[in-house]
Design an enzyme around this catalytic site. Structure first.
Site, PDB file in Angstrom:
ATOM      1  CG  HIS B  57       4.430  33.883  12.859  1.00  0.00           C
ATOM      2  ND1 HIS B  57       3.881  33.739  11.826  1.00  0.00           N
ATOM      3  CD2 HIS B  57       6.023  33.660  12.936  1.00  0.00           C
ATOM      4  CE1 HIS B  57       5.102  33.169  11.013  1.00  0.00           C
ATOM      5  NE2 HIS B  57       6.046  33.256  11.934  1.00  0.00           N
ATOM      6  CG  HIS B  59      10.537  32.949  14.460  1.00  0.00           C
ATOM      7  ND1 HIS B  59      10.721  31.585  13.926  1.00  0.00           N
ATOM      8  CD2 HIS B  59      10.116  33.697  13.711  1.00  0.00           C
ATOM      9  CE1 HIS B  59       9.833  31.572  13.006  1.00  0.00           C
ATOM     10  NE2 HIS B  59       9.489  32.759  12.701  1.00  0.00           N
ATOM     11  CG  LEU B  60      10.266  32.512  22.049  1.00  0.00           C
ATOM     12  CD1 LEU B  60       9.354  31.992  23.089  1.00  0.00           C
ATOM     13  CD2 LEU B  60      10.193  34.207  22.588  1.00  0.00           C
ATOM     14  NE  ARG B  61      15.744  33.385  15.316  1.00  0.00           N
ATOM     15  CZ  ARG B  61      14.981  33.561  14.403  1.00  0.00           C
ATOM     16  NH1 ARG B  61      14.267  32.189  14.372  1.00  0.00           N
ATOM     17  NH2 ARG B  61      14.808  34.258  13.526  1.00  0.00           N
ATOM     18  CG  HIS B 178       6.509  30.241   5.435  1.00  0.00           C
ATOM     19  ND1 HIS B 178       7.251  31.058   6.241  1.00  0.00           N
ATOM     20  CD2 HIS B 178       6.937  30.244   4.179  1.00  0.00           C
ATOM     21  CE1 HIS B 178       8.155  31.753   5.385  1.00  0.00           C
ATOM     22  NE2 HIS B 178       8.128  31.441   4.158  1.00  0.00           N
ATOM     23  CG  HIS B 231       4.139  35.506   7.508  1.00  0.00           C
ATOM     24  ND1 HIS B 231       4.074  34.647   6.178  1.00  0.00           N
ATOM     25  CD2 HIS B 231       5.070  34.752   8.191  1.00  0.00           C
ATOM     26  CE1 HIS B 231       4.956  33.817   6.291  1.00  0.00           C
ATOM     27  NE2 HIS B 231       5.564  33.576   7.659  1.00  0.00           N
ATOM     28  CG  ASN B 277      10.599  34.541   3.625  1.00  0.00           C
ATOM     29  OD1 ASN B 277       9.946  34.929   2.290  1.00  0.00           O
ATOM     30  ND2 ASN B 277      10.902  33.314   3.627  1.00  0.00           N
ATOM     31  CG  ASP B 304       7.845  36.403  10.925  1.00  0.00           C
ATOM     32  OD1 ASP B 304       8.197  35.460  11.666  1.00  0.00           O
ATOM     33  OD2 ASP B 304       7.507  36.252   9.880  1.00  0.00           O
ATOM     34  CG  HIS B 308      18.254  37.076  12.369  1.00  0.00           C
ATOM     35  ND1 HIS B 308      18.436  35.788  11.996  1.00  0.00           N
ATOM     36  CD2 HIS B 308      17.037  37.607  11.716  1.00  0.00           C
ATOM     37  CE1 HIS B 308      17.431  35.248  11.319  1.00  0.00           C
ATOM     38  NE2 HIS B 308      16.534  36.065  11.237  1.00  0.00           N
TER      39      HIS B 308
HETATM   40 ZN   LIG Z   1       7.063  32.563   7.969  1.00  0.00          ZN
END
Ligand SMILES: [Zn+2]
Lengths: 348, 429
Positions: B57, B59-61, B178, B231, B277, B304, B308
């Protein structure tokens, strides 16, 4: 006193009584021909309002001006300020302008806390209402109003509407205060629960279960769903504004049912003890949480609360900014069109 | 030319010190007293040798939010954190809901060279929960997608979820949910409870997660599919997963490092670095999650990692973005919360952070035993190290860590991706 006023929970009993006592002195100033004190001359107070609230803004403005401070009104609503970062940019601007105190009203819970702790500004921060978090000066003016009515007589009996019996030096030990309405979304309720508990009062919240927050069991108060059982045991009943739109989110079925179960009408008021007062932070939803009969009765202190708000806010600014002795200004009196009884609509 | 690396005296999976010889991309030998002429020698005495970590999990954006992270910076951060494979979540711009986007992300990962990138495909078109994305096409693409998730959003429509669970059986896929009931979390800002009541922030109730998990394990059982829960954050969710597993249903679950350590009490600061979240929960939830990870109810740790830009956190709480970076601190937090507390040994850490997540993702070449003939995806950890987290030194493009200034144990000293050192002495090679 601390440097900021963010939460009523931050106030000790002695802090709170000091503010109330100082407000009594400020109220006496208002009775003089010269209403102005020189104590904050040369200091700058910024009213930073991200949310419309004419009533609260002019109350702070009147308070600051009576203390001879320079006042800058910064209304950020509807301007370029829409994204969060602007709070920081705005704060940096105010800092550059040399703000000694920033009075902030914001739709986001915690924004005043952020402002005070982020290092963006050096001045004092006064929370004039943040989201559904707190509104500490409202709670202080409410306590001030209660003390005048309820704490004057040593035996705890009524000094109903005597005006002069101000209760200086006293707290609200043993007074039973009932707060009715939309507790879940109310910053007024949160601040009042903290402050009234600190001042020794016994607080009962009354609301439909849908409008009581999960987690309320840790608050220093009682919770009841039955207004009729609480009214006869109350020294003050404070009615919170309930937005009609709440029924669209199923917090209650209809306006009519809400008014019937949780509104204050003449019949319910008649079952209050004779000395008990009715309070409302305004603006009132007549026909919803309060009937016109009650709102206009002599037991309702709503207008008096507004007037007391100026004294309280003078006291808070005076104490936070470490003003000098309380002497009348030598200069001519300024009797501006500051109408503390203004009924301009605002959201609490 | 084939490079030869000799790792000397490392405690393999926390066991007795051994030497590990890497030739080319492969582990050639594991044993004691290994000599190798001309080999680069890594003195690993005192260090723990684990299989390269696998994140389910991340996030590489990229594409779309390269201001917060790119595949290159994200995989660098992964390597620093000891990861050799990460699953890149689909909530990019455009959404990874077509073969074209997942192949793009997969190629960017190959080009980075720091860490393998396994794209996750969206379950529904545009993450909108209405129409299934071309799951089969994403699977058949070069990216070979097997994990599908609308992460960031919940697949809340029960029929869509059922169909997705069924459909991916054809290619041994898994839907990673999720779990967030949308109506119960409208305007949600933090865990609903004592702290939210005081702070006046909109509540994100535990039941919004638990009700979806309960529904989805029942759906998975009904259609005979496997389901993975992203998560997990509440004690109640643990109970439901435990019950589902006791029925023999094919349910797996992950927990983030931050939910193993942090609680909603931190929100009292109104500092948005703690906004995430699902939200930080209570102490009781944290303890239940640790216990569940220890007893295997929760299968694995997943970061996760959610980068940002600074301005999205340097504001008031309600305006701030949700998420925390986590790749570079994950192993330290796991050591702190699970190993140093005696809940897991290092072999179990290898299981929860490499073997299990690789197995859930059906990932080849990762999560393999440290043994001769296996791909040399390895990480060396110095468990005695103590350091204060300083985001200024992060390889990630973003700095939104909740651990700034906090002392955490352990440090990744070396990471090897198919025999090539991506991290040496704690620094990117
Ligand atoms: Zn999530």
């Amino acid at each position: 006193m601390k440097r900021h006023l963010i939460s009523a929970a931050d106030l000790s009993r002695d802090d709170a009584v000091l503010i109330l006592d100082t407000a009594e002195e400020m109220a006496r100033v208002a009775d003089r021909p010269i209403k102005k004190l020189p104590t904050l001359r040369g200091r700058t107070v910024v009213n930073l309002f991200f949310e419309d609230s004419t009533r609260t803004r002019i109350s702070f403005e009147a308070a600051a001006k009576r203390l001879s401070a320079d006042v800058i009104n910064f209304s950020a609503k509807g301007s370029s300020v829409s994204k969060g970062e602007s709070l920081k940019d705005t704060a940096l601007t105010l800092e550059a302008m040399g703000a000694d105190a920033v009075v902030i009203r914001h739709h986001a819970s915690g924004a005043p806390h952020r402002l005070a702790t982020s290092g963006w500004i050096n001045g004092s921060v006064v929370n004039a209402g943040d989201g559904t978090h707190e509104h500490p000066t409202q709670a202080l003016l409410d306590a001030f109003t209660m003390r005048r009515h309820l704490a004057g007589a040593p035996d705890g009996g009524p000094t109903h509407h005597q005006g002069g019996g101000d209760g200086t030096g006293r707290d609200l030990t043993g007074r039973r205060i009932t707060i009715v309405g939309d507790v879940l979304h109310s910053r007024v309720a949160r601040s009042n629960v903290h402050l009234l508990h600190t001042l020794g009062a016994e607080v009962t919240l009354v609301a439909p279960p849908t409008l009581v927050p999960i987690g309320v069991e840790r608050w220093p108060c009682e919770v009841s769903y039955d207004l009729d059982s609480v009214v006869p045991k109350s020294d003050a009943v404070m009615m919170l504004r309930v937005q009609r739109e709440r029924m669209n989110a199923a917090f209650f079925p209809t306006e009519r049912e809400y008014a019937r179960r949780y509104g204050l009408d003449g019949d319910r008021m008649a079952r209050m003890p004779e000395h008990a007062i009715v309070m409302h932070p305004g603006p009132m939803n007549r026909g919803m949480e309060i009937t016109a009969e009650v709102a206009d009765s002599r037991r309702c202190t709503a207008v008096e609360q507004v007037a007391n708000g100026v004294s309280i806010r003078m006291a808070v600014l005076y104490l936070l900014l470490g003003g000098a002795v309380l002497e009348p200004a030598a200069e001519s009196a300024e009797t501006k069109a500051e109408n503390p009884n203004s009924r301009t609509e605002e959201s609490k | 030319m084939t490079s030869t690396i000799l790792i000397r005296g490392a405690k393999v999976l926390g066991g007795e010190p051994q030497d590990v010889l890497i030739e080319g991309e492969t582990i050639a030998r594991v044993g004691t007293g290994i000599e190798a002429e001309g080999a680069t020698v890594v003195d690993a005495r005192g260090a723990i040798l684990l299989p390269g970590l696998v994140d389910l999990h991340t996030h590489l954006r990229e594409p779309g939010r390269e201001d917060s992270e790119t595949v290159l910076t994200g995989t660098k951060a992964a390597a620093v954190g000891g990861f050799t494979a990460v699953h890149a979540m689909a909530n990019t711009f455009p959404v990874a809901d077509t073969a074209g986007v997942v192949e793009q992300v997969w190629r960017l990962g190959r080009e980075s060279g720091y860490c393998d990138v396994q794209p996750v495909g969206a379950v529904t078109v545009g993450l909108e929960g209405k129409q299934l994305a071309e799951l089969g096409a994403m699977h058949e693409s070069a990216a070979g997608v097997r994990v599908f998730s609308d992460d960031g959003k919940c697949v809340d429509d029960a029929v869509i979820m059922r169909r997705a669970l069924e459909y991916v059986k054809a290619f041994d896929g898994v839907v990673a949910q999720h779990a967030q009931e949308p109506r119960l979390t409208e305007g949600a800002q933090m865990n609903e409870g004592v702290v939210s009541a005081e702070l006046g922030l909109g509540g994100w109730p535990a039941v919004a997660e638990e009700s979806i998990i309960a529904r989805d394990v029942l759906l998975a059982a009904h259609v005979g599919s496997r389901v993975h829960i992203c998560h997990l954050s509440t004690a109640g969710s643990v109970e439901i997963v435990r019950w589902a597993k006791s029925k023999g249903w094919d349910v797996t679950a992950e927990v983030t490092p931050h939910h193993l350590l942090l609680t909603d009490e931190l929100v009292r600061s109104y500092n948005p670095v703690y906004k995430v979240n699902p939200p930080l929960r209570t102490e009781a939830d944290v303890l239940a999650l640790r216990e569940a990870l220890a007893d295997g109810t929760i299968d694995c740790v997943a970061t996760d990692h959610a980068p940002h830009p600074h301005e999205d956190k340097d504001c008031e709480w309600s305006a701030a973005a949700m998420g925390m970076v986590g790749l570079e601190t994950a192993l330290s937090v796991v050591q702190h919360t699970m190993v140093d507390t005696g809940l897991l040994d290092w072999a179990q850490v290898a299981d929860r952070m490499s073997f299990r997540p690789a197995a859930i993702g059906r990932l080849e070449g990762h999560g393999r035993p440290v043994a001769a003939g296996e791909p040399a995806n390895l990480v060396l950890v110095d468990p005695a190290y103590r350091g204060v987290v300083d985001p200024a030194g992060f390889a990630s493009r973003s700095r939104n860590t909740p651990y700034e200034g906090r002392e955490l144990p352990g440090r990744v000293t070396h990471t090897f991706l198919r025999g090539r050192a991506t991290v040496v002495d704690g620094k990117l090679a």
